[in-house]
Design an enzyme around this catalytic site. Structure first.
Site, PDB file in Angstrom:
ATOM      1  N   THR A   1      49.506  36.276  46.056  1.00 26.83           N
ATOM      2  CA  THR A   1      48.614  36.067  47.195  1.00 26.83           C
ATOM      3  C   THR A   1      49.081  34.854  47.982  1.00 26.83           C
ATOM      4  OG1 THR A   1      46.839  36.977  45.892  1.00 26.83           O
ATOM      5  CG2 THR A   1      46.195  35.728  47.841  1.00 26.83           C
TER       6      THR A   1
ATOM      7  N   LEU B   1      45.385  43.516  41.466  1.00 18.16           N
ATOM      8  CA  LEU B   1      45.226  43.720  40.027  1.00 18.16           C
ATOM      9  C   LEU B   1      44.148  42.801  39.470  1.00 18.16           C
ATOM     10  CD1 LEU B   1      49.022  43.750  39.022  1.00 18.16           C
ATOM     11  CD2 LEU B   1      47.603  45.655  39.808  1.00 18.16           C
TER      12      LEU B   1
ATOM     13  N   ASN C   1      39.270  38.882  48.378  1.00 20.40           N
ATOM     14  CA  ASN C   1      38.767  37.968  47.345  1.00 20.40           C
ATOM     15  C   ASN C   1      37.643  37.077  47.871  1.00 20.40           C
ATOM     16  OD1 ASN C   1      40.259  39.023  45.318  1.00 20.40           O
ATOM     17  ND2 ASN C   1      41.836  37.450  45.287  1.00 20.40           N
TER      18      ASN C   1
ATOM     19  N   ALA D   1      24.706  38.651  37.984  1.00 22.17           N
ATOM     20  CA  ALA D   1      24.500  37.194  38.093  1.00 22.17           C
ATOM     21  C   ALA D   1      25.099  36.512  36.870  1.00 22.17           C
ATOM     22  CB  ALA D   1      23.004  36.901  38.184  1.00 22.17           C
TER      23      ALA D   1
ATOM     24  N   GLY E   1      34.746  32.567  38.560  1.00 21.79           N
ATOM     25  CA  GLY E   1      35.960  31.773  38.372  1.00 21.79           C
ATOM     26  C   GLY E   1      37.172  32.662  38.239  1.00 21.79           C
TER      27      GLY E   1
ATOM     28  N   CYS F   1      42.132  33.762  40.573  1.00 23.67           N
ATOM     29  CA  CYS F   1      42.267  34.150  41.987  1.00 23.67           C
ATOM     30  C   CYS F   1      41.112  33.701  42.869  1.00 23.67           C
ATOM     31  CB  CYS F   1      42.397  35.672  42.089  1.00 23.67           C
ATOM     32  SG  CYS F   1      43.869  36.288  41.292  1.00 23.67           S
TER      33      CYS F   1
ATOM     34  N   LYS G   1      40.836  29.858  43.931  1.00 23.73           N
ATOM     35  CA  LYS G   1      41.918  29.318  44.760  1.00 23.73           C
ATOM     36  C   LYS G   1      42.049  30.084  46.088  1.00 23.73           C
ATOM     37  CE  LYS G   1      46.104  31.563  42.936  1.00 23.73           C
ATOM     38  NZ  LYS G   1      46.550  32.322  44.095  1.00 23.73           N
TER      39      LYS G   1
ATOM     40  N   LYS H   1      36.398  35.562  31.984  1.00 25.48           N
ATOM     41  CA  LYS H   1      35.595  36.780  31.872  1.00 25.48           C
ATOM     42  C   LYS H   1      36.009  37.454  30.574  1.00 25.48           C
ATOM     43  CE  LYS H   1      38.747  39.829  34.405  1.00 25.48           C
ATOM     44  NZ  LYS H   1      38.907  40.805  35.486  1.00 25.48           N
TER      45      LYS H   1
HETATM   46  C1  UDX Z   1      40.032  39.186  41.091  1.00 27.72           C
HETATM   47  C2  UDX Z   1      39.843  40.402  42.005  1.00 27.72           C
HETATM   48  O1  UDX Z   1      38.755  41.181  41.520  1.00 27.72           O
HETATM   49  C3  UDX Z   1      41.129  41.218  42.058  1.00 27.72           C
HETATM   50  O2  UDX Z   1      40.967  42.286  42.958  1.00 27.72           O
HETATM   51  C4  UDX Z   1      42.260  40.313  42.543  1.00 27.72           C
HETATM   52  O3  UDX Z   1      43.480  40.991  42.619  1.00 27.72           O
HETATM   53  C5  UDX Z   1      42.393  39.090  41.623  1.00 27.72           C
HETATM   54  O4  UDX Z   1      41.127  38.408  41.560  1.00 27.72           O
HETATM   55  P1  UDX Z   1      40.090  38.743  38.457  1.00 27.72           P
HETATM   56  O5  UDX Z   1      40.454  37.334  38.788  1.00 27.72           O
HETATM   57  O6  UDX Z   1      40.831  39.460  37.382  1.00 27.72           O
HETATM   58  O7  UDX Z   1      40.250  39.669  39.766  1.00 27.72           O
HETATM   59  O8  UDX Z   1      38.543  38.708  38.067  1.00 27.72           O
HETATM   60  P2  UDX Z   1      37.222  39.487  38.505  1.00 27.72           P
HETATM   61  O9  UDX Z   1      37.001  40.631  37.617  1.00 27.72           O
HETATM   62  O10 UDX Z   1      37.194  39.725  39.958  1.00 27.72           O
HETATM   63  O11 UDX Z   1      36.130  38.359  38.135  1.00 27.72           O
HETATM   64  C6  UDX Z   1      36.143  37.092  38.800  1.00 27.72           C
HETATM   65  C7  UDX Z   1      34.987  36.232  38.334  1.00 27.72           C
HETATM   66  O12 UDX Z   1      33.743  36.776  38.791  1.00 27.72           O
HETATM   67  C8  UDX Z   1      34.867  36.093  36.822  1.00 27.72           C
HETATM   68  O13 UDX Z   1      34.514  34.773  36.484  1.00 27.72           O
HETATM   69  C9  UDX Z   1      33.744  37.056  36.478  1.00 27.72           C
HETATM   70  O14 UDX Z   1      33.071  36.739  35.288  1.00 27.72           O
HETATM   71  C10 UDX Z   1      32.839  36.897  37.692  1.00 27.72           C
HETATM   72  N1  UDX Z   1      31.962  38.047  37.934  1.00 27.72           N
HETATM   73  C11 UDX Z   1      32.501  39.266  38.208  1.00 27.72           C
HETATM   74  C12 UDX Z   1      30.580  37.870  37.918  1.00 27.72           C
HETATM   75  O15 UDX Z   1      30.083  36.755  37.688  1.00 27.72           O
HETATM   76  N2  UDX Z   1      29.786  38.946  38.183  1.00 27.72           N
HETATM   77  C13 UDX Z   1      30.291  40.167  38.465  1.00 27.72           C
HETATM   78  O16 UDX Z   1      29.470  41.101  38.710  1.00 27.72           O
HETATM   79  C14 UDX Z   1      31.684  40.344  38.471  1.00 27.72           C
END
Ligand code: UDX
Length: 452
Positions: free
Chosen positions: A134, A161, A216, A260, A265, A268, A271, A329
């Site tokens: 990114t 991804l 994002n 919720a 965090g 991705c 930042k 996560k």
């Molecule tokens: C993210 C984007 O989803 C993805 O498309 C991009 O390419 C990279 O960044 P990722 O960083 O793997 O992916 O995590 P994601 O599943 O999006 O979760 C991000 C954060 O949001 C985590 O801390 C997760 O716990 C939190 N989250 C996610 C919530 O608090 N509630 C939700 O309903 C979904």
């Protein structure tokens, strides 16, 4: 993992180099090899490359090790530390090196720029250099200047991804995004993805670069909205899960990404939101809404600690806190910008001591954090004044509440991820706090009783 032969839909036998064998580069390299391309994945880390040459993957990414091993067996996937040789043999080079956050919130492009400068010296005329990490809008023009060769093409192909499902996301993408100028470059990159059943959107480069940041930023804004609604629900004695369930039934909103929690965090969202806000300021178009999305996420971390402190007589200072979950996560062992780590830091700053357990994170990974590590969930609870659940690992739901109650000193359990069964945990005599659910929470119950 299937071990399919070269896919019949492969249009052109491109030779690919993938620079960077991390969370993005490795699934990209192994995925392209799986569908039939000849791929060399390059990294400067010799130890990592020799592990990969032996078929060992240290990232916690379902299916990735099998995909790498399959690529090695078919000899379509190779690993190397020699960027020059790999790039010379390739028609398309994907740059998948990190773009970390600089101190001012902008994306630090030094790794991407260093790779482009090296490639400029070695690639054959006609080679396409593609940014897949990114990057902020304008990066491709900057790289074009660094490369300084009109016979080398620059393009953007941002990844979408998700950690924990990167292999599935690569092999079954929702959409493929390509930014390129020259029609033959657009066509070659689009044809590369003919093998996947996915819509391919071809656009100009700034649009592609900006779209990834927009995706994002939108997701982060959605989550900050959900968390702010959760806080209102707590104050009003309402249930954010039902609120979001109903919102999600509206096809314009959709049911995903509405949970919720303690704040969002990962590697991705934090930042990329800051980088887009930085770009917007530089362009003279301050993105105040996105800046408040970021600020409200910091407040969400603070809120976990202040809410816990309200329920511990005398606050968090000198208290022993058990923490379940450190990864950002469930499904990953990644601690980068983890909400759990942000909350742990705040708890430590408030004078608490922490014993943490995470099913995928080991003691060595948390050594610098200043928390003690327990090998089991129950092990983290012995003598604790409170338990906080910060990552939504499903195994936490299976822990017997009675054994937690007898291990702990205190009674407060704060489930910030909604993984515990409220009735079972309150029946065990524990005080269960949850995000966005007014009840059962004695303080909120008392507040509504007083208001009545
Ligand atoms: C993210 C984007 O989803 C993805 O498309 C991009 O390419 C990279 O960044 P990722 O960083 O793997 O992916 O995590 P994601 O599943 O999006 O979760 C991000 C954060 O949001 C985590 O801390 C997760 O716990 C939190 N989250 C996610 C919530 O608090 N509630 C939700 O309903 C979904």
């Amino acid at each position: 993992m299937n071990s399919r032969p070269v896919d019949a839909r492969l249009r052109r036998p491109e030779r690919l180099s993938i620079v960077g064998a991390g969370y993005i580069g490795l699934p990209t390299a192994a995925g392209f090899a799986d569908v039939g391309y000849e791929v060399t994945c390059v990294d400067i880390n010799e130890e990592k490359i020799s592990q990969l040459q032996a078929g060992r993957v240290t990232l916690h990414e379902p299916g990735l090790e099998q995909l790498v091993q399959h690529g090695l067996r078919t000899r379509r996937l190779r690993f190397s530390t020699d960027l020059a040789s790999a790039a010379r043999e390739s028609s398309i080079v994907f740059v998948c090196v990190p773009t970390p956050q600089a101190d001012d919130g902008s994306a630090d492009l030094s790794f991407v720029e260093a790779v482009a400068a090296q490639l400029a010296r070695v690639v054959h005329p006609g080679t396409i250099l593609v940014t897949r990490s990114t990057v902020p809008v304008g990066t491709a023009s900057r790289l074009r200047e660094i490369i300084g060769r009109s016979d080398v093409h620059v393009a953007a192909n941002p990844e979408f991804l998700r950690e924990g499902s990167a292999v599935r996301d690569f092999l079954h993408p929702d959409r493929v995004l390509i930014g390129a100028v020259e029609p033959q470059v657009q066509r070659r990159l689009a044809e590369l993805y003919d093998v996947f059943d996915a819509p391919v959107v071809v656009t100009d480069i700034p649009t592609a670069e900006l779209t990834k940041h927009a995706a994002n930023a939108f997701l982060a804004t959605r989550l900050s909205f959900v968390n702010s609604m959760a806080n209102i629900c707590e104050a009003a004695g309402a249930d954010v899960h039902d609120v979001m369930r109903v919102l999600g039934m509206d096809p314009r909103i959709g049911p995903k990404f509405l949970a919720a929690g303690p704040g969002w965090g990962g590697s991705c969202l934090p930042k990329d939101t800051r980088a887009l806000a930085h770009v917007a300021r530089e362009l003279g178009e301050a993105f105040t809404q996105l800046e408040s999305t970021v600020a409200s996420n910091e407040q969400q971390f603070d809120r976990v600690v202040s809410r816990l402190a309200q329920h511990l007589e005398g606050g968090c200072a000198g208290r022993r806190i058990a923490v379940w979950g450190l990864a950002f996560k469930a499904g990953t062992n990644d601690l980068r910008d983890s909400p759990s780590v942000s909350v742990c830091r705040r708890l430590l700053a408030a004078g608490a001591s922490i014993t943490a357990h995470d099913p995928a994170v080991n003691a060595t990974a948390v050594a610098s954090l200043g928390v003690d590590y327990a090998e089991t969930s129950i092990g983290a609870c012995f003598g604790a004044d409170a338990l906080v659940v910060l990552t939504e690992w499903s195994e936490f739901a299976n822990v017997e509440p009675a054994s937690v109650a007898s291990a702990m000193n205190g009674k407060v359990v704060f489930d910030t991820r909604n993984v515990l069964d409220a009735n079972r945990w309150t029946d065990a005599g524990l005080t269960l706090l949850r995000v966005g659910r007014g009840s059962p929470d004695p303080l909120n119950d008392a507040a509504s009783a007083n208001a009545a």
